[in-house]
Scaffold this active site. Sequence first.
Site, PDB file in Angstrom:
ATOM      1  N   GLY A  12      17.454  27.292  37.089  1.00 11.21           N
ATOM      2  CA  GLY A  12      17.675  26.968  38.498  1.00 11.21           C
ATOM      3  C   GLY A  12      17.417  25.511  38.815  1.00 11.21           C
ATOM      4  N   ASN A  91      12.467  29.735  37.072  1.00 16.65           N
ATOM      5  CA  ASN A  91      12.541  29.345  38.463  1.00 16.65           C
ATOM      6  C   ASN A  91      13.734  29.954  39.210  1.00 16.65           C
ATOM      7  OD1 ASN A  91      12.227  27.443  40.898  1.00 16.65           O
ATOM      8  ND2 ASN A  91      14.249  26.898  40.094  1.00 16.65           N
ATOM      9  N   TYR A 156      13.474  41.609  48.009  1.00 12.43           N
ATOM     10  CA  TYR A 156      12.960  40.320  47.503  1.00 12.43           C
ATOM     11  C   TYR A 156      11.494  40.449  47.128  1.00 12.43           C
ATOM     12  CZ  TYR A 156      11.585  35.382  47.437  1.00 12.43           C
ATOM     13  OH  TYR A 156      11.078  34.158  47.074  1.00 12.43           O
ATOM     14  N   LYS A 160       9.779  40.034  43.287  1.00 10.62           N
ATOM     15  CA  LYS A 160       8.752  39.035  42.990  1.00 10.62           C
ATOM     16  C   LYS A 160       7.425  39.690  42.593  1.00 10.62           C
ATOM     17  CE  LYS A 160      11.081  35.236  43.597  1.00 10.62           C
ATOM     18  NZ  LYS A 160      11.339  34.290  42.478  1.00 10.62           N
TER      19      LYS A 160
END
Length: 251
Positions: A12, A91, A156, A160
């Site tokens: 990323g 990332n 999300y 994570k």
Amino acid sequence: MLLNGKTAVITGCNRGIGKAITTVFAKQGANIIACARKNTAEFESYLINLQNETGVQITPVYFDISKENEIKSAIKEIRSVSPTIDILVNNAGIAGDTIFQMTTIKTIEEKMKVNFYGPFLLTQYIVKLMRKSSSASIVNITSIAADDSYKGMFSYTASKAALNAFTKTLANELGNANIRVNAVAPGFTETEMIENSVTNLEFLKQLQNDLALKRLAKPEEIANSVLFLASDLSSYITGQILRVDGGLFND
């Protein structure tokens, strides 16, 4: 320089926090395999200018982190550039979400593929190249959302949180190979991701007011935290999730 002579794989790299990490690592002497999904003239120009400025070797590798076949092809490229990898920064990620009742399996799968499955698979391959390093470090970029559980961020948050658990388990498994595994959990940061995913300006204003430092993070500040965990300055730190949130204290 903290990373002189080391080789780092960063995903990323084309914007936001990933771009800042790439810049900071290059200025600290690391040779970089800069991974991104799309090849653009702007990104290529940025890498060439950074390489000329710092004198390190920067090699772009393009692949979609959500696609297994592209990860496998990328590994072949990475191995041809350097048979030994000292640092991996996972990332690449995506944000954006819906409230729980509106969340579909497809939405969850999309987040998990990019934010967890892809990093998981890439790490499996990179670890084989890290075993040749005398001092290797993996840094995963997670989020404070994994702990703070904001409304409307179900998939999300779950992706994570999975990366946090992955970080701790992998640290335990790889310690005897002298490979450290940690994570940086950024708070709200001045990036395109925030601009695209948080459209409620009043929410951002209130958020900044709630922070001890009264402002959002700059990408470079997150990158400096990643630098610490990637370097030998943190040689006795593994299995940790470092919050970099400007002092967000939940009552």
